[in-house]
Design a protein around this motif. Structure first.
Motif, PDB file in Angstrom:
ATOM      1  N   SER A  19       0.721  -1.224  -0.096  1.00  0.00           N
ATOM      2  CA  SER A  19      -0.192  -0.012   0.029  1.00  0.00           C
ATOM      3  C   SER A  19       0.803   1.135  -0.063  1.00  0.00           C
ATOM      4  CB  SER A  19      -1.039  -0.112   1.375  1.00  0.00           C
ATOM      5  OG  SER A  19      -0.115   0.115   2.330  1.00  0.00           O
ATOM      6  N   VAL A  20       2.217   1.194   0.379  1.00  0.00           N
ATOM      7  CA  VAL A  20       3.083   2.444   0.275  1.00  0.00           C
ATOM      8  C   VAL A  20       4.236   2.075  -0.491  1.00  0.00           C
ATOM      9  CG1 VAL A  20       2.476   3.325   2.646  1.00  0.00           C
ATOM     10  CG2 VAL A  20       4.181   1.381   2.498  1.00  0.00           C
ATOM     11  N   GLY A  21       4.011   0.918  -1.466  1.00  0.00           N
ATOM     12  CA  GLY A  21       5.212   0.925  -2.581  1.00  0.00           C
ATOM     13  C   GLY A  21       6.078  -0.247  -2.060  1.00  0.00           C
ATOM     14  N   PHE A  22       6.031  -0.999  -0.788  1.00  0.00           N
ATOM     15  CA  PHE A  22       7.130  -1.845  -0.344  1.00  0.00           C
ATOM     16  C   PHE A  22       6.813  -3.051  -0.827  1.00  0.00           C
ATOM     17  CE2 PHE A  22       7.987   1.265   3.370  1.00  0.00           C
ATOM     18  CZ  PHE A  22       8.782   1.962   2.689  1.00  0.00           C
ATOM     19  N   GLY A  23       7.720  -4.048  -0.754  1.00  0.00           N
ATOM     20  CA  GLY A  23       7.680  -5.358  -1.023  1.00  0.00           C
ATOM     21  C   GLY A  23       7.576  -6.249   0.157  1.00  0.00           C
ATOM     22  N   GLY A  24       8.139  -5.766   1.248  1.00  0.00           N
ATOM     23  CA  GLY A  24       7.718  -6.462   2.593  1.00  0.00           C
ATOM     24  C   GLY A  24       8.855  -7.534   2.937  1.00  0.00           C
ATOM     25  N   GLY A  25       9.984  -7.333   2.110  1.00  0.00           N
ATOM     26  CA  GLY A  25      11.275  -8.298   2.504  1.00  0.00           C
ATOM     27  C   GLY A  25      11.745  -8.509   3.783  1.00  0.00           C
ATOM     28  N   SER A  26      11.842  -7.151   4.563  1.00  0.00           N
ATOM     29  CA  SER A  26      12.416  -7.167   5.799  1.00  0.00           C
ATOM     30  C   SER A  26      11.436  -7.952   6.775  1.00  0.00           C
ATOM     31  CB  SER A  26      12.577  -5.733   6.447  1.00  0.00           C
ATOM     32  OG  SER A  26      11.410  -5.308   6.361  1.00  0.00           O
ATOM     33  N   SER A  27      10.112  -7.974   6.542  1.00  0.00           N
ATOM     34  CA  SER A  27       9.290  -8.715   7.627  1.00  0.00           C
ATOM     35  C   SER A  27       9.198 -10.183   7.217  1.00  0.00           C
ATOM     36  CB  SER A  27       7.711  -8.032   7.418  1.00  0.00           C
ATOM     37  OG  SER A  27       7.726  -6.873   8.221  1.00  0.00           O
ATOM     38  N   TYR A  28       9.308 -10.393   5.963  1.00  0.00           N
ATOM     39  CA  TYR A  28       9.318 -11.850   5.378  1.00  0.00           C
ATOM     40  C   TYR A  28      10.477 -12.797   6.149  1.00  0.00           C
ATOM     41  CZ  TYR A  28       6.529 -10.347   1.488  1.00  0.00           C
ATOM     42  OH  TYR A  28       5.457  -9.640   0.722  1.00  0.00           O
ATOM     43  N   LYS A  43      16.431 -16.221   2.355  1.00  0.00           N
ATOM     44  CA  LYS A  43      16.533 -15.281   1.493  1.00  0.00           C
ATOM     45  C   LYS A  43      15.774 -15.289   0.048  1.00  0.00           C
ATOM     46  CE  LYS A  43      20.869 -13.685   3.494  1.00  0.00           C
ATOM     47  NZ  LYS A  43      22.247 -13.325   3.111  1.00  0.00           N
ATOM     48  N   THR A  44      15.753 -16.610  -0.666  1.00  0.00           N
ATOM     49  CA  THR A  44      15.154 -16.705  -1.727  1.00  0.00           C
ATOM     50  C   THR A  44      13.616 -16.360  -1.596  1.00  0.00           C
ATOM     51  OG1 THR A  44      16.598 -18.578  -2.237  1.00  0.00           O
ATOM     52  CG2 THR A  44      14.643 -18.455  -3.569  1.00  0.00           C
ATOM     53  N   VAL A  45      12.985 -16.868  -0.661  1.00  0.00           N
ATOM     54  CA  VAL A  45      11.540 -16.474  -0.442  1.00  0.00           C
ATOM     55  C   VAL A  45      11.325 -15.034  -0.468  1.00  0.00           C
ATOM     56  CG1 VAL A  45       9.474 -16.676   1.154  1.00  0.00           C
ATOM     57  CG2 VAL A  45      11.015 -18.558   0.441  1.00  0.00           C
ATOM     58  N   ALA A  46      12.291 -14.404   0.334  1.00  0.00           N
ATOM     59  CA  ALA A  46      11.884 -13.068   0.689  1.00  0.00           C
ATOM     60  C   ALA A  46      12.170 -12.089  -0.887  1.00  0.00           C
ATOM     61  CB  ALA A  46      13.029 -12.229   1.639  1.00  0.00           C
ATOM     62  N   LEU A  47      13.156 -12.426  -1.388  1.00  0.00           N
ATOM     63  CA  LEU A  47      13.560 -11.637  -2.706  1.00  0.00           C
ATOM     64  C   LEU A  47      12.327 -12.143  -3.947  1.00  0.00           C
ATOM     65  CD1 LEU A  47      17.440 -12.383  -3.077  1.00  0.00           C
ATOM     66  CD2 LEU A  47      16.164  -9.966  -2.559  1.00  0.00           C
ATOM     67  N   VAL A  48      12.030 -13.364  -3.886  1.00  0.00           N
ATOM     68  CA  VAL A  48      11.092 -13.885  -4.871  1.00  0.00           C
ATOM     69  C   VAL A  48       9.580 -12.904  -4.536  1.00  0.00           C
ATOM     70  CG1 VAL A  48       9.608 -15.681  -5.737  1.00  0.00           C
ATOM     71  CG2 VAL A  48      11.971 -15.927  -5.523  1.00  0.00           C
ATOM     72  N   CYS A  49       9.395 -13.124  -3.101  1.00  0.00           N
ATOM     73  CA  CYS A  49       8.000 -12.564  -2.858  1.00  0.00           C
ATOM     74  C   CYS A  49       8.166 -10.828  -3.019  1.00  0.00           C
ATOM     75  CB  CYS A  49       7.675 -12.859  -1.182  1.00  0.00           C
ATOM     76  SG  CYS A  49       7.206 -14.389  -1.033  1.00  0.00           S
ATOM     77  N   ASN A  50       9.285 -10.326  -2.802  1.00  0.00           N
ATOM     78  CA  ASN A  50       9.474  -8.959  -3.098  1.00  0.00           C
ATOM     79  C   ASN A  50       9.165  -8.799  -4.646  1.00  0.00           C
ATOM     80  OD1 ASN A  50       9.962  -7.305  -0.903  1.00  0.00           O
ATOM     81  ND2 ASN A  50      12.269  -7.623  -1.162  1.00  0.00           N
ATOM     82  N   ILE A  51       9.702  -9.335  -5.418  1.00  0.00           N
ATOM     83  CA  ILE A  51       9.584  -9.192  -6.692  1.00  0.00           C
ATOM     84  C   ILE A  51       8.129  -9.374  -7.375  1.00  0.00           C
ATOM     85  CG2 ILE A  51       9.943 -10.253  -9.141  1.00  0.00           C
ATOM     86  CD1 ILE A  51      12.870 -11.105  -7.987  1.00  0.00           C
ATOM     87  N   ILE A  52       7.361 -10.378  -6.637  1.00  0.00           N
ATOM     88  CA  ILE A  52       6.007 -10.266  -7.101  1.00  0.00           C
ATOM     89  C   ILE A  52       5.141  -9.356  -6.666  1.00  0.00           C
ATOM     90  CG2 ILE A  52       3.963 -11.901  -6.562  1.00  0.00           C
ATOM     91  CD1 ILE A  52       5.708 -14.224  -6.454  1.00  0.00           C
ATOM     92  N   MET A 143      23.238  -6.976   0.569  1.00  0.00           N
ATOM     93  CA  MET A 143      23.744  -7.670   1.733  1.00  0.00           C
ATOM     94  C   MET A 143      22.831  -8.270   2.596  1.00  0.00           C
ATOM     95  SD  MET A 143      26.624  -4.759   2.376  1.00  0.00           S
ATOM     96  CE  MET A 143      27.496  -5.614   3.865  1.00  0.00           C
ATOM     97  N   VAL A 144      21.744  -7.663   2.886  1.00  0.00           N
ATOM     98  CA  VAL A 144      20.393  -8.174   3.575  1.00  0.00           C
ATOM     99  C   VAL A 144      19.631  -9.278   3.027  1.00  0.00           C
ATOM    100  CG1 VAL A 144      18.858  -7.620   5.073  1.00  0.00           C
ATOM    101  CG2 VAL A 144      20.669  -5.807   4.999  1.00  0.00           C
ATOM    102  N   GLY A 145      19.246  -8.942   1.782  1.00  0.00           N
ATOM    103  CA  GLY A 145      18.289  -9.683   1.048  1.00  0.00           C
ATOM    104  C   GLY A 145      17.128  -9.212   0.927  1.00  0.00           C
ATOM    105  N   ILE A 146      17.157  -7.752   0.822  1.00  0.00           N
ATOM    106  CA  ILE A 146      15.703  -7.039   0.765  1.00  0.00           C
ATOM    107  C   ILE A 146      15.917  -6.126  -0.499  1.00  0.00           C
ATOM    108  CG2 ILE A 146      15.274  -7.258   3.438  1.00  0.00           C
ATOM    109  CD1 ILE A 146      15.961  -4.316   3.551  1.00  0.00           C
TER     110      ILE A 146
END
Length: 251
Positions: A19-28, A43-52, A143-146
């Motif tokens: 809703s504010v343009g983020f992907g949510g990687g840090s919370s995943y 890290k794979t899940v966080a990045l792929v979900c971010n992209i989606i 470095m973090v994966g977000i």
């Protein structure tokens, strides 16, 4: 799949962050850490979900003409290779997450304390300054994966880069390109044999649904002040979330 509640968590995170343009990687990453999943899968899940999430959001922002490519390009041009390099860097995860948590909390406080002021077209960001900012955040994100939007958005708000909705759109595009770059670097490493692909697929479906709904709410229903406040709260929550798991290491 074990832990079906993860689907609800991920759907909710995607809805709120998109809703504010983020992907949510840090919370995943924070949620997955509670379940002690393999780091590579996390890290794979966080990045792929971010992209989606941000792909859908970026398309919606573009269709509503909120994306200014000319202004965004100087920020992302160096962030892409730096995100790739950052994903290849090996550092102490605990030490870095402590620094990450502190910086997120500081960003949220600055964003909340600064009084809202109207954007004026005269307040433009220099190309060099934008490039350095994008490169730094890209490296940190890799470095973090977000995706890095949680860093970029407060900085753009504080510098009055543009109106809040266009900042949300810029953050969405920034997260997309950096998440793709980081994922490519991540996948270049040896893939463990214990990856649960079914779990990854189901979580991807959950964030797709949450992200589509959240993006539409953010574009059509949230006013500029609401976007600013939600952004500050999310950044602060992510910082506290990270520190709560790692701060004991400095005592």
């Amino acid at each position: 799949m074990q832990h079906w509640e993860l689907l609800i968590f991920f759907l909710g995170i995607a809805f709120i962050y998109s809703s504010v343009g983020f992907g949510g990687g840090s919370s995943y990453l924070a949620v997955l850490a509670m379940y002690q999943l393999p780091i590579y899968e996390m890290k794979t899940v966080a990045l792929v979900c971010n992209i989606i999430v941000v792909t859908g959001g970026s398309i919606l922002f573009m269709s509503s003409k909120q994306v200014d490519i000319k202004k965004i390009l100087p920020i992302v041009i160096l962030s892409i290779p730096m995100a790739f390099l950052g994903a290849l860097v090996k550092i102490s995860a605990d030490t870095f997450f402590i620094l990450l948590g502190c910086s997120l909390i500081l960003a949220s406080i600055l964003l909340m304390l600064k009084k809202p002021s109207a954007y004026t077209a005269a307040e433009k960001q220099g190309v060099v300054k934008s490039g350095i900012m994008g490169a730094s955040i890209g490296l940190l994100s890799g470095m973090v994966g977000i995706g890095g939007g949680i860093f970029l958005s407060p900085m753009l708000h504080l510098t009055k880069w543009d109106v809040p909705k266009k900042i949300a759109a810029a953050a969405s595009v920034f997260i997309l390109v950096n998440s793709v770059s980081s994922l490519l670097a991540h996948l270049s490493k040896p893939i463990p044999s214990d990856i649960n692909y079914s779990r990854i697929l189901l979580l991807c479906v959950a964030v797709f649904v949450g992200g589509q709904i959240g993006s539409r709410v953010g574009i059509k229903k949230l006013n500029e002040l609401a976007i600013r406040r939600v952004t500050a709260v999310l950044v602060f929550a992510a910082g506290v979330e990270v520190l709560s798991k790692h701060v004991h290491l400095i005592w």
